[in-house]
Design an enzyme around this catalytic site. Structure first.
Site, PDB file in Angstrom:
ATOM      1  N   TYR A  91       8.731   1.638  -3.824  1.00 44.87           N
ATOM      2  CA  TYR A  91       8.261   2.043  -2.494  1.00 44.87           C
ATOM      3  C   TYR A  91       8.076   3.551  -2.445  1.00 44.87           C
ATOM      4  O   TYR A  91       7.074   4.050  -1.909  1.00 44.87           O
ATOM      5  CB  TYR A  91       9.245   1.589  -1.421  1.00 44.87           C
ATOM      6  CG  TYR A  91       8.861   2.035  -0.034  1.00 44.87           C
ATOM      7  CD1 TYR A  91       7.665   1.610   0.558  1.00 44.87           C
ATOM      8  CD2 TYR A  91       9.679   2.894   0.702  1.00 44.87           C
ATOM      9  CE1 TYR A  91       7.300   2.032   1.832  1.00 44.87           C
ATOM     10  CE2 TYR A  91       9.326   3.308   1.977  1.00 44.87           C
ATOM     11  CZ  TYR A  91       8.135   2.884   2.540  1.00 44.87           C
ATOM     12  OH  TYR A  91       7.774   3.302   3.801  1.00 44.87           O
TER      13      TYR A  91
ATOM     14  N   ILE B 176       3.336   2.458  15.291  1.00 49.90           N
ATOM     15  CA  ILE B 176       2.975   3.871  15.204  1.00 49.90           C
ATOM     16  C   ILE B 176       1.466   4.066  15.243  1.00 49.90           C
ATOM     17  O   ILE B 176       0.970   4.983  15.906  1.00 49.90           O
ATOM     18  CB  ILE B 176       3.583   4.491  13.927  1.00 49.90           C
ATOM     19  CG1 ILE B 176       5.112   4.562  14.050  1.00 49.90           C
ATOM     20  CG2 ILE B 176       3.007   5.882  13.659  1.00 49.90           C
ATOM     21  CD1 ILE B 176       5.821   4.966  12.778  1.00 49.90           C
TER      22      ILE B 176
ATOM     23  N   ASP C 273      -9.270  -5.822   6.213  1.00 51.01           N
ATOM     24  CA  ASP C 273      -8.163  -5.475   5.329  1.00 51.01           C
ATOM     25  C   ASP C 273      -8.469  -4.136   4.665  1.00 51.01           C
ATOM     26  O   ASP C 273      -9.508  -3.983   4.012  1.00 51.01           O
ATOM     27  CB  ASP C 273      -8.020  -6.584   4.269  1.00 51.01           C
ATOM     28  CG  ASP C 273      -6.768  -6.450   3.429  1.00 51.01           C
ATOM     29  OD1 ASP C 273      -6.297  -5.309   3.231  1.00 51.01           O
ATOM     30  OD2 ASP C 273      -6.287  -7.489   2.942  1.00 51.01           O
TER      31      ASP C 273
END
Length: 287
Positions: free
Chosen positions: A170, A24, A76
């Protein structure tokens, strides 16, 4: 630095995408690149991964082939110094930052008792901390843009108990991203003489055929019932072409964004007649 928000071109607009080497994130980068954007990709994948296609360098090559200008930053999103390098690269190479796309994300949906603490920490660090770090670092430059946007890949805060209970950790990490976006929309609404900075969220109505899906045990079948990442790229560029004040504080579903812009036939994105509904999306929010 930025073009008029009423224009479809992204020429002279600079976008930073976290986790943009594939899927995406790359689709959004390519959608903007096709309209002439400068794109800085921050991702960890410097070398090919045995199970994942592409690197941050091949992604930049795709951006440039699509008509944009690109820059790769190997780093990162959890590390403040790497995020700073991405923002510095955008400023030094392209003169500023107009758009931030908080795309990098980690997912682990094991039940609470079996979810390793390491995975819990990873989701909080990438999803929440990473979104905070990149947005914070870009803010001084977004203020100088004529149409600044921060688009976060996070769902509407659907408090349906099903989603709360399905994978609480999550869900917490993704709703954390959403709440940051909604909070920032209010915090920075008065910026730029009231024009504000556009903080919005985007989420897919259906599964998207990314590596996260295809690498599952029944990945081939799931991919057949998933739409292509391009639907998210097209929805994102539609949001990002609008004036910041028009979109700030809103959470969008990809198919609804496209319907608003007159695109109702989604067959070109694949997924068949009944694509798999994504998590956090109830039937009532379908376009």
């Amino acid at each position: 630095m930025s073009s008029s928000p009423s224009e479809t071109t992204f020429a002279n607009r600079t976008m930073i995408v976290s986790g943009g080497s594939r899927g995406i994130g790359l689709a959004i980068a390519l959608g903007a690149a096709r309209r002439g954007a400068n794109v800085v990709l921050l991702a960890k994948t410097a070398e090919p991964h045995p199970k994942l296609p592409g690197t941050v360098h091949t992604a930049v090559a795709e951006v440039e082939a699509a008509g944009g200008k690109g820059a790769a930053v190997v780093g990162d999103v959890r590390k403040e110094e790497d995020v700073a390098r991405a923002v510095d690269t955008a400023v030094e190479r392209f003169g500023g930052v107009d758009i931030v796309v908080n795309n990098a994300s980690a997912i682990a949906t094991e039940p609470t008792e079996t979810l390793p603490v390491k995975k819990f920490d990873l989701m909080m660090d990438i999803n929440v901390r990473g979104t905070f770090l990149l947005t914070k670092a870009a803010l001084p430059h977004l203020r100088r843009s004529s149409n600044p946007h921060v688009l976060t890949l996070a769902p509407p805060t659907n408090m349906n108990p099903h989603w709360l209970g399905a994978h609480p950790s999550y869900t917490l990490s993704k709703y954390g991203m959403t709440l940051l976006s909604l909070g920032w929309a209010e915090e920075f609404r008065a910026e730029r003489d009231g024009a504000g900075i556009g903080f919005s969220c985007l989420w897919p109505e259906t599964y998207i055929a990314t590596s996260a899906v295809t690498n599952l045990a029944d990945g081939a079948a799931l991919a057949e019932a998933s739409r292509s990442p391009e639907i998210m790229g097209d929805a994102a560029t539609e949001i990002l072409s609008r004036p910041a004040a028009e979109v700030t504080g809103k959470c969008y579903i990809d198919s609804q964004v496209l319907a608003e812009s007159g695109v109702t036939d989604l067959s070109r994105y694949g997924g068949g007649n009944n694509p798999i509904r994504d998590i956090f999306v109830d039937e009532t929010v379908r376009a």
